[in-house]
Scaffold this motif. Structure first.
Motif, short mmCIF file in Angstrom:
data_model
loop_
_atom_site.label_atom_id
_atom_site.label_comp_id
_atom_site.label_asym_id
_atom_site.label_seq_id
_atom_site.Cartn_x
_atom_site.Cartn_y
_atom_site.Cartn_z
N TYR B 32 44.45 106.54 34.53
CA TYR B 32 44.77 106.01 35.78
C TYR B 32 43.84 105.01 36.05
CZ TYR B 32 48.23 109.79 37.30
OH TYR B 32 49.18 110.46 37.44
N VAL B 33 44.11 104.30 37.25
CA VAL B 33 43.16 103.39 38.03
C VAL B 33 42.97 104.09 39.12
CG1 VAL B 33 42.69 101.26 38.78
CG2 VAL B 33 43.86 101.39 36.59
N TYR B 34 41.67 104.45 39.71
CA TYR B 34 41.36 105.06 40.92
C TYR B 34 40.47 103.84 41.68
CZ TYR B 34 42.86 109.86 39.68
OH TYR B 34 43.55 110.95 39.54
N TRP B 35 40.54 103.95 42.97
CA TRP B 35 39.68 103.24 43.77
C TRP B 35 39.14 104.25 44.83
CZ3 TRP B 35 38.27 98.04 43.99
CH2 TRP B 35 38.89 97.24 43.08
N TYR B 36 37.91 103.94 44.99
CA TYR B 36 37.10 104.85 46.17
C TYR B 36 36.19 103.83 46.49
CZ TYR B 36 37.56 109.67 44.32
OH TYR B 36 38.41 110.76 44.18
N ARG B 37 35.66 104.06 47.98
CA ARG B 37 34.94 103.51 48.59
C ARG B 37 33.64 104.13 49.01
NH1 ARG B 37 37.80 101.10 54.05
NH2 ARG B 37 37.73 103.09 55.26
N GLN B 38 32.47 103.35 49.33
CA GLN B 38 31.29 103.95 49.93
C GLN B 38 30.68 103.26 51.10
OE1 GLN B 38 27.69 104.92 47.58
NE2 GLN B 38 27.02 106.60 49.20
N ILE B 48 43.06 105.21 46.90
CA ILE B 48 44.37 105.18 46.25
C ILE B 48 44.10 105.34 44.68
CG2 ILE B 48 44.45 102.59 45.72
CD1 ILE B 48 47.39 102.58 46.94
N HIS B 49 45.01 105.50 43.98
CA HIS B 49 45.10 105.48 42.72
C HIS B 49 46.69 105.05 41.96
CE1 HIS B 49 46.45 109.58 42.77
NE2 HIS B 49 46.95 109.55 41.32
N GLY B 50 46.65 104.57 40.72
CA GLY B 50 47.95 104.35 40.24
C GLY B 50 47.92 104.26 38.50
N LEU B 51 49.01 104.41 38.05
CA LEU B 51 49.22 104.47 36.48
C LEU B 51 49.51 102.96 36.12
CD1 LEU B 51 48.76 106.00 34.31
CD2 LEU B 51 51.16 106.70 34.15
N LYS B 52 50.74 102.54 36.56
CA LYS B 52 51.46 101.49 36.13
C LYS B 52 52.11 100.75 37.17
CE LYS B 52 55.16 103.47 33.38
NZ LYS B 52 56.00 103.63 32.28
N ALA B 60 45.57 101.27 51.91
CA ALA B 60 45.63 99.77 51.06
C ALA B 60 46.74 99.92 50.35
CB ALA B 60 44.36 100.16 50.23
N SER B 61 46.88 98.93 49.33
CA SER B 61 47.79 98.90 48.54
C SER B 61 47.11 98.42 46.90
CB SER B 61 48.82 97.54 48.64
OG SER B 61 49.55 97.67 49.56
N LEU B 62 47.66 98.74 45.91
CA LEU B 62 47.12 98.79 44.63
C LEU B 62 48.23 97.75 43.70
CD1 LEU B 62 45.05 99.34 42.41
CD2 LEU B 62 45.94 101.45 41.98
N ILE B 63 47.80 96.89 43.12
CA ILE B 63 48.61 96.04 42.36
C ILE B 63 48.07 96.07 40.96
CG2 ILE B 63 49.67 93.75 41.86
CD1 ILE B 63 50.22 95.12 44.73
N SER B 70 44.15 94.72 34.34
CA SER B 70 43.41 94.37 35.36
C SER B 70 44.14 94.99 36.72
CB SER B 70 43.10 92.94 35.72
OG SER B 70 44.36 92.21 35.88
N SER B 71 43.56 95.08 37.92
CA SER B 71 44.05 95.47 39.09
C SER B 71 43.66 94.83 40.40
CB SER B 71 44.22 96.86 39.33
OG SER B 71 43.02 97.46 39.37
N THR B 72 44.26 94.95 41.32
CA THR B 72 43.80 94.06 42.59
C THR B 72 43.91 95.26 43.69
OG1 THR B 72 44.14 92.14 41.91
CG2 THR B 72 43.70 92.72 44.29
N LEU B 73 43.11 95.78 44.56
CA LEU B 73 42.93 96.40 45.80
C LEU B 73 43.09 95.42 47.01
CD1 LEU B 73 42.85 99.30 46.88
CD2 LEU B 73 40.35 98.83 47.51
N ILE B 74 44.23 95.95 47.76
CA ILE B 74 44.28 95.08 48.87
C ILE B 74 44.27 95.63 50.29
CG2 ILE B 74 46.10 93.53 50.02
CD1 ILE B 74 47.30 93.01 47.19
N LEU B 75 43.03 95.37 51.07
CA LEU B 75 43.20 95.96 52.35
C LEU B 75 43.72 94.74 53.35
CD1 LEU B 75 39.40 96.89 52.47
CD2 LEU B 75 41.21 98.35 51.55
N PRO B 76 45.31 95.09 53.73
CA PRO B 76 45.77 94.20 54.38
C PRO B 76 45.15 93.35 55.70
CG PRO B 76 47.02 96.16 54.94
CD PRO B 76 45.75 96.59 53.77
N HIS B 77 44.43 94.33 56.50
CA HIS B 77 44.04 93.64 57.61
C HIS B 77 42.71 94.21 57.62
CE1 HIS B 77 47.86 92.13 58.57
NE2 HIS B 77 48.41 93.27 58.43
N ALA B 78 41.58 93.54 57.02
CA ALA B 78 40.23 94.32 57.19
C ALA B 78 39.72 94.15 58.31
CB ALA B 78 39.25 93.25 55.92
#
Lengths: 114, 112
Positions: B32-38, B48-52, B60-63, B70-78
């Motif tokens: 999986y691809v996971y995203w965390y923030r600190q 968020i996390h995703g496989l494919k 957020a969204s994960l592409i 590769s992947s991109t984390l999108i915060l739509p309205h920062a």
């Protein structure tokens, strides 16, 4: 529902002293992890409990660190004797036993060894 | 060691979308691809996390690219509160709850 709680939030001790950090996981979470970040470095894994058993302690830096989780609830991480290089932020995380469960982190304990 | 590569820092204007890239060219089919923030003075927070497939939640969204390298984390309205270090983490699926391996992450600064 309460999150992962860590105590104290900050500890300042002198080299050679002993410090005990405590982590209270989310209720019902059998997995408990300790991580730490030392100055300028990435967050690194220390060890993993499943209930009261140590599942993986491959990240423990040396035998000055002792972690316990008696009864499978809260955990303590004792550093004895503390050295300057032990300074950093120690994080605890917990998760349920479900596969691929999300880990939830506490706010951390900032340890300063002088 | 972390299996991901991220830019060390990025800026984003408040209200705009923040797009955080991550390279994981050696990812395996069962990871999986996971995203965390600190956020400063807090512990890491799951995003968020995703496989494919692409994923979206309230944060957020994960592409994930079709080759999964590769992947991109999108915060739509920062917002200013999104200022944090963002970590992209690869983790084996059904891994028996193995620990997370953090890299250096991307320091996102949201600017008013």
């Amino acid at each position: 529902e309460a999150g992962v709680t860590q105590f104290p939030s900050h500890s300042v001790i002198e080299k050679g002293q002993t410090v005990t950090l405590r982590c209270d996981p989310i209720s019902g979470h059998d997995n408990l992890y300790w991580y730490r970040r030392v100055m300028g470095k990435e967050i690194k894994f220390l060890l993993h409990f499943v209930k009261e058993s140590k599942q993986d302690e491959s990240g423990m830096p040396n035998n000055r660190f002792l972690a316990e989780r008696t009864g499978g609830t809260y955990s303590t991480l004792k550093v004895q004797p503390a050295e300057l290089e032990d300074s950093g932020v120690y994080f605890c995380a917990s998760s349920p036993l479900d596969r691929d469960a999300i880990q939830y982190f506490g706010a951390g304990t900032r340890l300063s060894v002088l | 060691d972390a299996k991901t590569t991220q830019p060390p820092s990025m800026d984003c204007a408040e209200g705009r979308a923040a797009n955080l890239p991550c390279n994981h060219s050696t990812i395996s089919g069962n990871e999986y691809v996971y995203w965390y923030r600190q956020i400063h003075s807090q512990g890491p927070q799951y995003i968020i996390h995703g496989l494919k497939n692409n994923e979206t939640n309230e944060m957020a969204s994960l592409i994930i690219t079709e080759d999964r390298k590769s992947s991109t984390l999108i915060l739509p309205h920062a917002t200013l509160r999104d200022t944090a270090v963002y970590y992209c983490i690869v983790r084996v699926r059904n891994s028996g709850n193995t620990p997370l391996v953090f890299g250096k992450g991307t320091r996102l600064s949201v600017i008013a």
